[in-house]
Scaffold this motif. Structure first.
Motif, mmCIF file in Angstrom:
data_model
loop_
_atom_site.group_PDB
_atom_site.id
_atom_site.type_symbol
_atom_site.label_atom_id
_atom_site.label_comp_id
_atom_site.label_asym_id
_atom_site.label_seq_id
_atom_site.Cartn_x
_atom_site.Cartn_y
_atom_site.Cartn_z
ATOM 1 N N GLY A 24 -22.555 -9.706 6.286
ATOM 2 C CA GLY A 24 -22.761 -9.060 7.579
ATOM 3 C C GLY A 24 -23.392 -7.689 7.452
ATOM 4 N N VAL A 25 -24.091 -7.281 8.504
ATOM 5 C CA VAL A 25 -24.652 -5.933 8.650
ATOM 6 C C VAL A 25 -24.202 -5.413 10.000
ATOM 7 N N VAL A 26 -23.634 -4.209 10.035
ATOM 8 C CA VAL A 26 -23.035 -3.671 11.251
ATOM 9 C C VAL A 26 -23.768 -2.420 11.713
ATOM 10 N N VAL A 27 -23.393 -1.955 12.899
ATOM 11 C CA VAL A 27 -23.871 -0.674 13.433
ATOM 12 C C VAL A 27 -22.647 0.215 13.616
ATOM 13 N N ILE A 28 -22.665 1.418 13.073
ATOM 14 C CA ILE A 28 -21.490 2.275 13.094
ATOM 15 C C ILE A 28 -21.840 3.666 13.590
ATOM 16 N N PRO A 29 -20.873 4.365 14.187
ATOM 17 C CA PRO A 29 -21.088 5.768 14.533
ATOM 18 C C PRO A 29 -20.938 6.631 13.282
ATOM 19 N N PRO A 30 -21.578 7.781 13.238
ATOM 20 C CA PRO A 30 -21.503 8.618 12.034
ATOM 21 C C PRO A 30 -20.089 9.087 11.693
ATOM 22 N N ASN A 31 -19.201 9.145 12.688
ATOM 23 C CA ASN A 31 -17.847 9.674 12.446
ATOM 24 C C ASN A 31 -16.817 8.583 12.161
ATOM 25 N N ILE A 32 -17.233 7.387 11.818
ATOM 26 C CA ILE A 32 -16.295 6.301 11.560
ATOM 27 C C ILE A 32 -15.424 6.627 10.338
ATOM 28 N N ARG A 33 -14.183 6.183 10.355
ATOM 29 C CA ARG A 33 -13.280 6.424 9.233
ATOM 30 C C ARG A 33 -13.639 5.486 8.070
ATOM 31 N N PHE A 34 -13.508 5.990 6.859
ATOM 32 C CA PHE A 34 -13.877 5.196 5.685
ATOM 33 C C PHE A 34 -12.993 3.960 5.542
ATOM 34 N N GLU A 35 -11.740 4.056 5.993
ATOM 35 C CA GLU A 35 -10.835 2.912 5.910
ATOM 36 C C GLU A 35 -11.359 1.730 6.731
ATOM 37 N N GLU A 36 -12.010 2.013 7.838
ATOM 38 C CA GLU A 36 -12.595 0.935 8.637
ATOM 39 C C GLU A 36 -13.727 0.251 7.885
ATOM 40 N N LEU A 37 -14.518 1.026 7.165
ATOM 41 C CA LEU A 37 -15.608 0.453 6.374
ATOM 42 C C LEU A 37 -15.060 -0.425 5.257
ATOM 43 N N GLU A 38 -13.979 0.008 4.632
ATOM 44 C CA GLU A 38 -13.382 -0.794 3.563
ATOM 45 C C GLU A 38 -12.885 -2.138 4.089
ATOM 46 N N ALA A 39 -12.311 -2.133 5.294
ATOM 47 C CA ALA A 39 -11.848 -3.391 5.889
ATOM 48 C C ALA A 39 -13.036 -4.312 6.181
ATOM 49 N N MET A 40 -14.137 -3.739 6.639
ATOM 50 C CA MET A 40 -15.341 -4.532 6.885
ATOM 51 C C MET A 40 -15.879 -5.113 5.575
ATOM 52 N N HIS A 41 -15.811 -4.337 4.522
ATOM 53 C CA HIS A 41 -16.320 -4.787 3.222
ATOM 54 C C HIS A 41 -15.583 -6.049 2.770
ATOM 55 N N LEU A 42 -14.284 -6.083 2.985
ATOM 56 C CA LEU A 42 -13.498 -7.254 2.587
ATOM 57 C C LEU A 42 -13.922 -8.505 3.339
ATOM 58 N N LEU A 43 -14.478 -8.341 4.530
ATOM 59 C CA LEU A 43 -14.948 -9.493 5.315
ATOM 60 C C LEU A 43 -16.355 -9.921 4.933
ATOM 61 N N GLY A 44 -17.050 -9.118 4.141
ATOM 62 C CA GLY A 44 -18.390 -9.484 3.717
ATOM 63 C C GLY A 44 -19.499 -8.592 4.241
ATOM 64 N N VAL A 45 -19.161 -7.478 4.893
ATOM 65 C CA VAL A 45 -20.192 -6.550 5.371
ATOM 66 C C VAL A 45 -20.795 -5.828 4.165
ATOM 67 N N ARG A 46 -22.142 -5.731 4.155
ATOM 68 C CA ARG A 46 -22.817 -5.096 3.028
ATOM 69 C C ARG A 46 -23.890 -4.103 3.456
ATOM 70 N N GLY A 47 -23.990 -3.833 4.750
ATOM 71 C CA GLY A 47 -25.017 -2.898 5.179
ATOM 72 C C GLY A 47 -24.793 -2.383 6.575
ATOM 73 N N ALA A 77 -26.023 7.211 5.334
ATOM 74 C CA ALA A 77 -26.239 6.859 3.937
ATOM 75 C C ALA A 77 -25.157 7.444 3.040
ATOM 76 N N ASN A 78 -24.816 8.695 3.268
ATOM 77 C CA ASN A 78 -23.755 9.323 2.474
ATOM 78 C C ASN A 78 -22.407 8.636 2.704
ATOM 79 N N LYS A 79 -22.195 8.186 3.927
ATOM 80 C CA LYS A 79 -20.925 7.559 4.277
ATOM 81 C C LYS A 79 -20.745 6.219 3.555
ATOM 82 N N ILE A 80 -21.804 5.428 3.448
ATOM 83 C CA ILE A 80 -21.679 4.073 2.909
ATOM 84 C C ILE A 80 -21.998 3.975 1.419
ATOM 85 N N ALA A 81 -22.532 5.029 0.831
ATOM 86 C CA ALA A 81 -22.931 4.984 -0.575
ATOM 87 C C ALA A 81 -21.800 4.552 -1.510
#
Length: 537
Positions: free
Chosen positions: A336-359, A379-383
């Motif tokens: 999956g590829v998602v659209v996120i706000p710049p202020n999203i919490r990193f924990e939310e990104l980690e949960a997305m990663h477990l589901l298969g989000v990669r971009g 870019a800094n957020k997802i690196a």
């Protein structure tokens, strides 16, 4: 009597013939031109043709009209050297002309809404009513344009538009002859807005009319491909898209095991998950189940679900679709590829990663809630997760993509071959910049969107030079994608099997096809490696 040829139009040639005589001194400054009657006899043409030619000379500063006396040649210092040379087959020149029209005619419509007289309104409506009764003629669009320009009460703008639009290649005879009903609908909206006295509404309706006119002539992507950019924040203009084509055809191209569709979308009914109100289009439902049927028909086993702009930063549909795909197809079938706000919490990104989000996607073509200024922050957020940024933009509109994208700390994936209009060609500076970045391996590019970019039908031969340039530059950084279900598409709905067969049209190298369809997406999205026996075509 002078004999004329007709490379563009009689008006153009007569104006050019007289201009040459003036510039070469055969008709000197202060000298009176022959009368309209004499010129009609000389060239054997109608009075309208002569008047348009004289208007052209006047716009160029070559002559002036003296009431009751005729037309006289002006001194050389008054002459203008600006030229617009028309060739209906030159799409690049036609695009530039439409860009000028979008700025000037839209402004004239806005002024007309503030300044028009009742008699001008009646004349506009009468012209349109005559069109309903008698059909389009090659002068209809010119007549309506001239009347709107006159209603602007700005004689400079009126004169410029008389020069700009006194040519045949943009008349309805060329672009609207097969769509008279839509032509009438557009112009009725324009006239109603002018009658209402609403300059913003008049601008928006004229804007949409010109975009439609350009598309009928094969010009796509004017002003960044955004048809709704003129919409006001309080105006919901999100036209309903056509559904994807129902087809049973399988691709002729041999599809290798592990082939991946690197870009598709899922849309739920609006009542199941609301679209963002300020969007660019309204998609019909397109479920994961429907896509799985398409995927099976195509012989593809992997896919990437991309967040569409209509959901903004609400990724619920993408994430639920990934969960469903994992249950039905296994953990290694979808990403999956998602659209996120710049202020999203990193924990939310980690949960997305477990589901298969990669971009993370940044959409600069359609309203999505994310801007180009967010690139560095995102870019800094997802690196730390090893994700990539996916960019949807018309790179012909960006002058600094190398410095902007090349310095980011994550890979960048460019959607739809940079979304560059094909008539600009691979030599365009924006496309050339993309090629240089591609050669370094800093970006990936999707071989997709041919049906969006092209002004032709399959196999979209005008897009072929772009695809072949990408394949020559760095095939190790290219991906194939369907873009199913093809929302917000102005041209004919494609068969996804035809889109896969484009790979054969662009290259007959089986190893290269395998790399684009299997190896490259596996590397970027982290799909599992295939056993050696399954890697063989």
């Amino acid at each position: 009597m002078n004999t004329l040829t007709k490379p563009t139009s009689l008006t153009d040639e007569i104006a050019y013939h007289l201009e040459q005589k003036i510039r070469q001194g055969e008709i000197s400054a202060g000298q009176k031109l022959p009368s309209e009657t004499q010129l009609r006899q000389q060239f054997s043409v109608s009075r309208n043709v002569i008047r348009e030619a004289l208007a052209r000379l006047k716009s160029n500063g070559l002559i002036e009209s003296r009431q009751g006396s005729g037309a006289f040649v002006l001194p050389a210092e008054s002459h203008q050297h600006f030229r617009i040379i028309d060739d209906a087959k030159d799409l690049t020149a036609l695009r530039k002309r439409y860009e000028i029209r979008l700025e000037t005619e839209v402004a004239a419509a806005s002024m007309a809404a503030r300044r028009r007289t009742q008699s001008q309104l009646l004349k506009l409506q009468r012209t349109l009513d005559q069109l309903r009764d008698h059909g389009l003629t090659e002068h209809t669009e010119h007549d309506l344009q001239t009347q709107v320009a006159a209603a602007s009460a700005n004689n400079y703008l009126e004169g410029f538009l008389a020069y700009l639009n006194g040519r045949e290649p943009v008349s309805p005879h060329y672009s609207w002859q097969n769509a008279p009903r839509q032509f009438i609908e557009h112009w009725q909206e324009i006239i109603d807005a002018i009658a209402l006295g609403d300059p913003d509404l008049a601008r928006r309706h004229y804007w949409r009319y010109l975009l439609s006119s350009a598309e009928l002539q094969g010009i796509r992507g004017l002003q960044g491909w955004e048809r709704t950019r003129m919409s006001g924040l309080s105006e919901l203009y999100a036209p309903l898209c056509a559904p994807a084509l129902a087809s049973e055809r399988r691709p002729r191209l041999p599809i290798p095991v592990g082939a991946c569709d690197s870009h598709m979308h899922v849309f739920w009914p609006d009542h199941a998950r609301s679209f963002t109100p300020h969007r660019s289009y309204t998609p019909p439902p397109a479920s994961l189940e429907s896509y799985l049927a398409v995927q099976k028909r195509l012989g593809i086993s992997r896919a990437v679900i991309v967040q569409p702009s209509v959901y903004g930063t609400d990724n619920h549909v993408v994430l639920e679709s990934l969960r469903q795909a994992r249950r039905q197809q296994g953990e290694d079938a979808f990403r999956g590829v998602v659209v996120i706000p710049p202020n999203i919490r990193f924990e939310e990104l980690e949960a997305m990663h477990l589901l298969g989000v990669r971009g993370v996607r940044v959409n600069l073509l359609f309203k999505s809630g994310v801007a180009v200024s967010d690139l560095r922050t995102l870019a800094n957020k997802i690196a730390p997760l090893g994700w990539h940024l996916q960019l949807l933009a018309d790179l012909s509109e960006f002058s600094d993509i190398e410095s902007t994208l090349g310095a980011l700390p994550v890979p960048v994936v460019i959607d739809h071959m940079g979304h560059i209009p094909p008539e600009l060609g691979p030599q365009h500076p924006g496309f050339s910049s993309m090629l240089r970045l591609l050669a370094t391996g800093k970006i990936w590019v999707k071989l997709s969107g041919a049906e969006r970019l092209s002004g032709e039908r399959w196999p979209y031969t005008d897009v072929r030079p772009l695809a072949e340039s990408l394949l020559r530059t760095n095939p190790e950084r290219l991906l194939w994608a369907s873009d199913w279900p093809h929302t917000c598409l102005s041209g004919a709905m494609p068969d996804d099997a035809d889109l896969l067969d484009l790979m054969e049209f662009w290259t007959d190298d089986r190893a290269l096809q395998h790399r684009v369809l299997v190896e490259n997406p596996a590397a970027l999205y982290g799909f599992a490696s295939l056993p050696d026996q399954e890697r063989i075509l």
